[in-house]
Scaffold this motif. Structure first.
Motif, short mmCIF file in Angstrom:
data_model
loop_
_atom_site.label_atom_id
_atom_site.label_comp_id
_atom_site.label_asym_id
_atom_site.label_seq_id
_atom_site.Cartn_x
_atom_site.Cartn_y
_atom_site.Cartn_z
N ALA A 44 1.19 0.98 -21.37
CA ALA A 44 -0.13 1.04 -20.72
C ALA A 44 -0.26 0.11 -19.50
O ALA A 44 -0.71 0.57 -18.44
CB ALA A 44 -1.23 0.77 -21.73
N PRO A 45 0.13 -1.18 -19.59
CA PRO A 45 0.00 -2.02 -18.39
C PRO A 45 0.85 -1.52 -17.22
O PRO A 45 0.44 -1.61 -16.07
CB PRO A 45 0.49 -3.39 -18.85
N MET A 46 2.00 -0.94 -17.55
CA MET A 46 2.86 -0.39 -16.47
C MET A 46 2.15 0.78 -15.81
O MET A 46 2.18 0.93 -14.58
CB MET A 46 4.18 0.09 -17.05
N LEU A 47 1.49 1.62 -16.63
CA LEU A 47 0.77 2.76 -16.07
C LEU A 47 -0.41 2.29 -15.22
O LEU A 47 -0.87 3.02 -14.35
CB LEU A 47 0.25 3.67 -17.19
N ALA A 48 -0.91 1.09 -15.49
CA ALA A 48 -2.02 0.59 -14.68
C ALA A 48 -1.51 0.11 -13.33
O ALA A 48 -2.14 0.35 -12.30
CB ALA A 48 -2.74 -0.53 -15.41
N ILE A 49 -0.37 -0.58 -13.31
CA ILE A 49 0.05 -1.20 -12.05
C ILE A 49 0.84 -0.24 -11.17
O ILE A 49 0.78 -0.33 -9.94
CB ILE A 49 0.83 -2.50 -12.29
N ALA A 50 1.55 0.73 -11.77
CA ALA A 50 2.39 1.62 -10.96
C ALA A 50 1.58 2.39 -9.90
O ALA A 50 1.96 2.37 -8.73
CB ALA A 50 3.17 2.56 -11.85
N PRO A 51 0.46 3.05 -10.26
CA PRO A 51 -0.30 3.75 -9.20
C PRO A 51 -0.86 2.79 -8.16
O PRO A 51 -0.91 3.13 -6.98
CB PRO A 51 -1.44 4.43 -9.96
N ALA A 52 -1.27 1.58 -8.60
CA ALA A 52 -1.84 0.62 -7.66
C ALA A 52 -0.82 0.25 -6.58
O ALA A 52 -1.19 -0.01 -5.44
CB ALA A 52 -2.30 -0.63 -8.40
N LEU A 53 0.47 0.24 -6.94
CA LEU A 53 1.50 -0.08 -5.95
C LEU A 53 1.95 1.18 -5.20
O LEU A 53 2.18 1.14 -3.99
CB LEU A 53 2.70 -0.73 -6.63
N ALA A 54 2.06 2.32 -5.92
CA ALA A 54 2.61 3.54 -5.31
C ALA A 54 1.71 4.04 -4.19
O ALA A 54 2.20 4.63 -3.22
CB ALA A 54 2.78 4.62 -6.37
N ALA A 55 0.39 3.81 -4.30
CA ALA A 55 -0.52 4.31 -3.27
C ALA A 55 -0.23 3.69 -1.91
O ALA A 55 -0.50 4.30 -0.88
CB ALA A 55 -1.96 4.02 -3.68
N TRP A 56 0.36 2.47 -1.90
CA TRP A 56 0.60 1.80 -0.62
C TRP A 56 1.68 2.46 0.20
O TRP A 56 1.84 2.14 1.37
CB TRP A 56 0.97 0.33 -0.86
N ALA A 57 2.40 3.42 -0.39
CA ALA A 57 3.49 4.08 0.35
C ALA A 57 2.99 4.77 1.60
O ALA A 57 3.72 4.89 2.58
CB ALA A 57 4.20 5.09 -0.55
N VAL A 58 1.75 5.27 1.60
CA VAL A 58 1.28 6.04 2.75
C VAL A 58 0.21 5.31 3.55
O VAL A 58 -0.34 5.87 4.49
CB VAL A 58 0.74 7.41 2.32
N VAL A 59 -0.11 4.07 3.18
CA VAL A 59 -1.16 3.35 3.91
C VAL A 59 -0.58 2.83 5.24
O VAL A 59 0.36 2.06 5.24
CB VAL A 59 -1.69 2.17 3.09
N PRO A 60 -1.13 3.29 6.38
CA PRO A 60 -0.61 2.82 7.67
C PRO A 60 -1.24 1.50 8.07
O PRO A 60 -2.42 1.26 7.81
CB PRO A 60 -1.03 3.94 8.62
N PHE A 61 -0.43 0.63 8.70
CA PHE A 61 -0.97 -0.64 9.18
C PHE A 61 -1.22 -0.59 10.69
O PHE A 61 -2.10 -1.25 11.20
CB PHE A 61 -0.03 -1.78 8.81
N THR A 62 -0.37 0.18 11.40
CA THR A 62 -0.66 0.54 12.79
C THR A 62 -0.16 1.97 12.97
O THR A 62 0.28 2.59 12.00
CB THR A 62 0.05 -0.38 13.80
N ASP A 63 -0.20 2.50 14.21
CA ASP A 63 0.26 3.89 14.45
C ASP A 63 1.62 4.15 13.85
O ASP A 63 1.89 5.24 13.34
CB ASP A 63 0.40 4.17 15.95
N SER A 64 2.52 3.15 13.96
CA SER A 64 3.91 3.41 13.59
C SER A 64 4.32 2.64 12.34
O SER A 64 5.33 2.97 11.73
CB SER A 64 4.84 3.02 14.74
N LEU A 65 3.55 1.65 11.94
CA LEU A 65 3.94 0.80 10.83
C LEU A 65 3.46 1.39 9.51
O LEU A 65 2.41 1.04 9.00
CB LEU A 65 3.35 -0.61 11.03
N VAL A 66 4.23 2.33 8.96
CA VAL A 66 3.87 2.97 7.70
C VAL A 66 5.16 3.43 7.03
O VAL A 66 6.09 3.90 7.69
CB VAL A 66 2.89 4.14 7.94
N VAL A 67 5.25 3.27 5.70
CA VAL A 67 6.50 3.63 5.00
C VAL A 67 6.73 5.13 5.08
O VAL A 67 7.80 5.58 5.46
CB VAL A 67 6.44 3.16 3.53
#
Lengths: 349, 198
Positions: free
Chosen positions: A93-116
């Motif tokens: 259960a704790p792993m299921l809580a933290i995994a989505p919280a981290l996985a969502a950052w894969a597509v969050v852009p910081f500038t036009d080009s700075l995004v995973v």
């Protein structure tokens, strides 16, 4: 950059793209975890000053090492699994809580080009991934085999499912006016318009034309995070600590990390969707990642301010707010925006 | 075997295992969890087929909302497994018949002409947004089936409410509307009275 790429290909050969992605993941997750640690420090300090206290000030200068000390303490504590608990699920259960919280950052852009990963449907991806965070909470409540934990899990699951709907509707308004699901495009669209032409680009951002949706998103975001005043899932005075009452040590810390990582995520999303992301508020200053961090910090401060100011909502009033107030507002504003876009007054062309 | 095929077999293996566990797990919560795993893996396979909108939609709708409520109900049930197994052999013929029928229907769908397009033709050219093309088709060519489906869903929702509604409830309850709009003057009366002196 090219030199780095050539160097990497020389060492790892064909595996270099995978290694490079791993490096990018570490470059996002490590500052995020540091951010989480210092967000807890910031929270204790801010709430302390609001309550005319000093807050943590013993470990290190101005108490700056406090979050590290807390983390170390949690790492060294024993994890107790209740004898009647469903062991496998209790651990997962704790792993299921933290995994989505981290996985969502894969597509969050910081500038036009700075995004995973700059993918087409990044907004949808974030909605899908964050909607899975609720499993960590429900399963921890069920697996603990404890009344309080189960009640907390039930409350929080109902709350998250209800507020996700109004959150989704406010996002639909945003993607209607930006004509894209890509977060980079959504931010770039906010840089166009009459006010941006005059050098006052902060009046062109989505918060002004979509003001009701901005408010609905911010409040639903707070509710989605189970933060005060919507923290009925862990109402200390009613159900002890809610869903994580049976957890200790690092297992508890994972829930804690997930909650704060989600807070930073919602702050980042609010900045990107409604406050122009990395765009500078006025024409004569350059755009940059610093603006995004300033906007995120302001929204995080709002969350802490809410917690220090408002008393907790009662459960039925919370449900009423979600279903009977926010949902009608969203449905009406959706139609208003649709008509606005079809009328000659359309400002998003 | 290239990378994509390897990923496909990996995901398919998980999908088949999870689906089997859904019907064999003794604990209903474990069965529901394996169903969630099956949906999630299914989303992965669709993403592999470049149907990113469908892949994300199944996770958003089924994993994120439907299964949460499903799990909710399953957790509250007090299921006695021995009693469930009692009528197994009596129900087997009917169940087997229904299963066979479903397998037949699936083979008909999979054998239809839409599934006979070679993989090379089905490749999506770069720069075409999946979401946009589905939206365009849904509101032009398939607008009537789409609206029909939404009406059927609405009817289902109303039917569920009608079937479970058991008249106005007799219990005492508070009206949150009244509570929210309450003012201090409704509850507290401030009296003016002269100071009492001995």
């Amino acid at each position: 950059m090219d030199a780095l790429m050539n160097f990497g290909t020389g060492i790892f050969g064909g595996a270099w793209p995978a290694v490079w992605t791993l490096i990018k993941i570490v470059l996002i997750v490590a500052p995020l975890m540091l951010g989480v640690a210092y967000l807890t420090y910031f929270e204790r300090k801010v709430i302390g000053y609001m309550q005319v206290r000093i807050g943590p000030n013993r470990v290190g200068p101005w108490g700056l090492i406090q979050p590290i000390a807390d983390g170390l303490k949690l790492l060294l504590k024993e994890i107790i699994v209740p004898t009647t608990a469903s062991k496998g699920i209790f651990i997962i259960a704790p792993m299921l809580a933290i995994a989505p919280a981290l996985a969502a950052w894969a597509v969050v852009p910081f500038t036009d080009s700075l995004v995973v990963a700059n993918i087409d449907a990044s907004l949808l991806y974030i909605m899908a991934i964050t909607s899975m965070g609720v499993y960590g909470i429900i399963l921890s409540g069920w697996a603990s085999n404890s009344k309080y934990a189960f009640l907390g899990a039930m409350r929080s699951a109902a709350q998250m499912v209800s507020y996700e709907i109004s959150m989704g509707f406010s996002l639909i308004c945003v993607l209607m006016v930006s004509n894209s699901l890509n977060l980079v495009d959504i931010v770039n669209v906010q840089d166009q318009g009459r006010f941006a032409g005059w050098g006052l680009s902060f009046l062109s951002w989505n918060w002004l034309p979509l003001f009701p949706m901005f408010i609905v998103y911010l409040i639903s975001g707070t509710a989605e995070l189970n933060r005060a005043p919507f923290d009925v899932a862990e109402g200390e005075s009613e159900i002890v600590a809610g869903f994580h009452v049976e957890y200790s040590g690092m297992a508890f810390a994972l829930f804690f990390l997930a909650e704060y990582a989600n807070m930073i995520l919602v702050a980042a999303l609010t900045s990107l969707l409604f406050l122009g992301g990395w765009l500078s508020p006025v024409g004569f200053l350059p755009d940059g990642i610093l603006w995004l961090f300033i906007k995120m910090s302001a929204i995080l401060f709002l969350f802490l301010w809410f917690r220090a100011t408002f008393p907790r909502y009662r459960y039925d009033q919370l449900m009423r707010l979600g279903w009977k107030v926010f949902l009608p507002i969203c449905l009406i504003w959706l139609v208003v925006v649709g008509v606005w876009m079809m009328s000659p007054l359309n400002i998003w062309k | 075997m290239d990378f994509q095929t390897a990923v496909f077999y990996f995901l398919s293996a998980i999908l088949v295992f999870a689906s089997l566990r859904v019907i064999t797990a003794r604990n209903p919560v474990h069965a529901a969890l394996h169903l969630i795993l099956a949906f999630f893996t299914c989303g992965g396979i669709w993403a592999l087929l470049q149907a990113e909108f469908l892949a994300i939609a199944i996770i958003l709708v089924y994993v994120g909302a439907v299964m949460v409520l499903f799990l909710f109900v399953v957790m509250m049930l007090d299921i006695n497994i021995d009693r469930i197994r009692q009528g197994f052999w009596n129900y087997l013929p009917l169940g087997a018949l229904l299963g066979l029928l479903m397998a037949l229907e699936m083979s008909l769908v999979l054998g239809s002409k839409y599934f006979q397009i070679p993989a090379a033709e089905a490749m999506v050219p770069a720069g075409v947004s999946n979401t946009k093309s589905i939206g365009a088709l849904m509101f032009t060519d398939f607008v009537y089936p789409f609206e029909l489906a939404s009406i059927i869903l609405l009817v289902g929702m109303i039917a569920a409410i009608v079937l479970t509604y058991r008249g106005p409830k007799k219990s005492k309850y508070t009206n949150p509307n009244e509570q929210v709009f309450v003012k201090a003057s409704d509850r507290v009366r401030v009296l003016q009275m002269p100071v009492e002196k001995d």
